[in-house]
Write an enzyme that holds these catalytic residues in place. Structure first.
Site, PDB file in Angstrom:
ATOM      1  N   LEU A  98       0.829  -0.589  -0.125  1.00 52.34           N
ATOM      2  CA  LEU A  98       0.502   0.383  -0.193  1.00 52.34           C
ATOM      3  C   LEU A  98       0.986   1.688   0.111  1.00 52.34           C
ATOM      4  CD1 LEU A  98      -2.958  -0.984   2.615  1.00 52.34           C
ATOM      5  CD2 LEU A  98      -2.700  -1.198   0.270  1.00 52.34           C
ATOM      6  N   ARG A 102       3.544  15.044   4.891  1.00 54.98           N
ATOM      7  CA  ARG A 102       3.889  15.436   6.129  1.00 54.98           C
ATOM      8  C   ARG A 102       5.755  15.919   5.874  1.00 54.98           C
ATOM      9  NH1 ARG A 102       2.311  12.384  11.070  1.00 54.98           N
ATOM     10  NH2 ARG A 102       1.024  10.688   9.174  1.00 54.98           N
ATOM     11  N   GLN A 135      -5.372   3.490  -6.540  1.00 50.90           N
ATOM     12  CA  GLN A 135      -6.481   4.340  -5.666  1.00 50.90           C
ATOM     13  C   GLN A 135      -6.738   5.160  -5.635  1.00 50.90           C
ATOM     14  OE1 GLN A 135      -5.852   4.185  -1.596  1.00 50.90           O
ATOM     15  NE2 GLN A 135      -7.139   3.614  -0.591  1.00 50.90           N
ATOM     16  N   GLY A 166       3.575   0.817   1.792  1.00 54.32           N
ATOM     17  CA  GLY A 166       5.502   1.368   1.315  1.00 54.32           C
ATOM     18  C   GLY A 166       5.866   1.926   1.759  1.00 54.32           C
ATOM     19  N   TYR A 216      43.052  14.695 -10.740  1.00 50.76           N
ATOM     20  CA  TYR A 216      41.407  13.868 -11.369  1.00 50.76           C
ATOM     21  C   TYR A 216      42.193  12.984 -12.771  1.00 50.76           C
ATOM     22  CZ  TYR A 216      37.197  13.665 -13.941  1.00 50.76           C
ATOM     23  OH  TYR A 216      36.230  13.202 -14.340  1.00 50.76           O
TER      24      TYR A 216
END
Ligand code: UD1
Ligand code: CA
Length: 448
Positions: free
Chosen positions: A10, A17, A75, A104, A349
């Site tokens: 789900l 939030r 849904q 989930g 690098y």
């Protein structure tokens, strides 16, 4: 023979939030989105089908689900966890066997715990997952009779004062026979404080119809739900604790465990030592007896046996270090292969390159791999010696045993065994400095 399994995950809540433009389940723990944790769990349980219930506007979540060969059910609108499970009915058509439903947003649930739930299914209609949080406020309570037999669940908002004193809470996961589950889901009503269809009413309906309900208990950490950034950080901390404990149990030395950060897929074998303050992004593989020195940031890298990395090294995706390679302080490596015993000990690098065995790259070696439009490769042969501050303008190929003069800008290929120097020739002008100083001093003394 064990029964076929399917998972219904789900994940239709956006997670307001989190205050994010991203759906909650795309936020990451241990370098991997929450939804991927849920999908990996279903795979570990050998679920023949995995259906993820998502909201109507969650296309990026759907894309990840499909990438993991899961199926998506939408849904719309979201009307509770029971309604969400029901949304999977069409997608799961044709499947027969046991179904596990979980959320989930609870990424720490262990496969072992869900295996325990499947095992508890024998002779029982519904198996629920319970836990005893330090503070049960907000959670659904599991109500039982005096003999400990399950009666029903009650959500915090619907519970009486007496019911709220119950400490056994519902973690959200549930295992049931598929046919039974959807038969009970069809009976749910939304006659409750939140006007929602609660998945948590399913066990109560089973009990009322004479069915049996069993409860498996998990720790509070394991069922931690991520609803906010603070809980995401808590989940991350729990994951890191787990990863550090597992690494040490596997024979890895962590000098200061709390300062080492792992990803979900970090692979480190026994007798590797990790110094303090090291971060591993996804895709790292470290062979025996390697040492990762303090303050290194490593992702997408393979590190060979006995190699030494850091302090203060940065290995980016595609870095492949052979056995006993040495990468020292302030060296960045990206998409580059180092042959056995090659080294870049300071300030360099190295990108889009292949470095032969035993080659030594001096301080300040830079591969100039990008012209603003495309990337080009640099090849350096075995036993080459690259002088300090050499700029290698790619595409460029230096043969075996090549030496370059310090400060060179190498733009042309160099054959095996040659010396290449490319810089202004030095000129000394006798007395120039002394006479220049004397003139300046006279000028300064003359000022009032
Ligand atoms: C739920 C449980 C509660 C339990 C708690 C544990 C219910 C009714 N309550 O409460 O008993 O103690 O988890 O953390 O199940 N979701 C949907 N569609 C919806 C609503 C939710 O997909 O319409 C998904 C959410 O995305 C989330 C999960 O279901 O992943 C749980 O939903 P949430 O609203 O967080 O449930 P809680 O109120 O925490
Ligand atoms: Ca929740």
């Amino acid at each position: 023979m064990s029964r076929a399994r399917a998972a219904i995950i789900l994940a239709a809540g956006w997670g307001v939030r989190m205050k994010s433009d991203l759906p909650k389940v795309l936020h990451a723990m241990g370098g991997r989105p929450l939804i991927d944790w849920s999908l990996a769990l279903a795979a570990r349980l050998n679920c023949a089908r995995t259906i993820v219930v998502i909201a109507a506007d969650a296309e990026p979540v759907a894309a990840r689900v499909r990438a993991a060969l899961g199926e998506v059910a939408v849904q719309d609108p979201p009307r509770g966890t029971g309604d969400a499970a029901r949304a999977a009915e069409r997608a799961i058509e044709g499947f027969e066997g046991d179904v596990v439903v979980y959320f989930g947003d609870t990424p720490l649930i262990r496969a072992e715990t869900l295996e325990q739930m499947f095992a508890a299914r024998a002779g029982v209609d519904i198996v629920m997952l319970g836990f005893r949080p330090v503070d049960p406020t907000g959670y659904g309570r599991i109500l039982r009779d005096g003999a400990g037999n399950f009666l029903r669940n009650v959500e915090h908002k619907d519970a009486s004062e007496a019911e709220r004193r119950e400490t056994l809470c519902n973690a959200g996961a549930l295992v049931a026979d598929k046919g039974k589950l959807f038969e009970l889901l069809a009976k749910l009503t939304d006659q409750n404080a939140q006007r929602e269809f609660y998945l948590t009413d399913v066990p109560g309906l089973a009990h009322a119809a004479g069915g049996k309900v069993a409860i498996v208990e998990a720790s509070e950490t394991e069922v931690l739900g991520v609803n906010s950034r603070a809980q995401l950080a808590q989940a991350e901390a729990a994951f890191q604790h787990r990863a550090r404990t597992e690494a040490m149990a596997g024979g890895v030395t962590l000098i200061d465990p709390p300062s080492v950060f792992f990803s979900y897929d970090t692979r480190i074998v026994a007798d590797v030592t990790i110094e303090p303050n090291v971060f591993f992004g996804p895709g790292v593989n470290i062979a025996k007896a390697a040492r990762i020195k303090a303050f290194s940031h490593i992702e997408g890298a393979e590190i060979g046996e006995g190699a030494q990395v850091g302090p203060f090294a940065r290995l980016r995706p595609g870095a492949k270090l052979g056995a006993r390679v040495k990468i020292g302080n302030f060296v960045e490596v990206k998409n580059a292969t180092f042959g056995e015993k090659a080294q870049a000990s300071h300030l360099a690098y190295i990108g889009d390159a292949s470095i032969g065995a035993r080659a030594n790259l001096g301080a300040g070696t830079i591969t100039c791999n990008y012209d603003g439009f495309a990337k080009y490769r640099t090849e350096i042969g075995e036993d080459a010696f690259i002088g300090s501050d050499t700029a290698l303008v790619a595409p460029v190929k230096l043969g075996a045993r090549v030496t370059t003069g310090a400060g060179s800008v190498i733009t042309k290929d160099v054959p095996d065994g040659a010396f290449a120097v490319a810089r202004g020739r030095q000129r000394n002008i006798e007395g120039w400095s002394d006479s220049s100083r004397a003139k300046k001093q006279t000028h300064k003394d003359a000022k009032p």
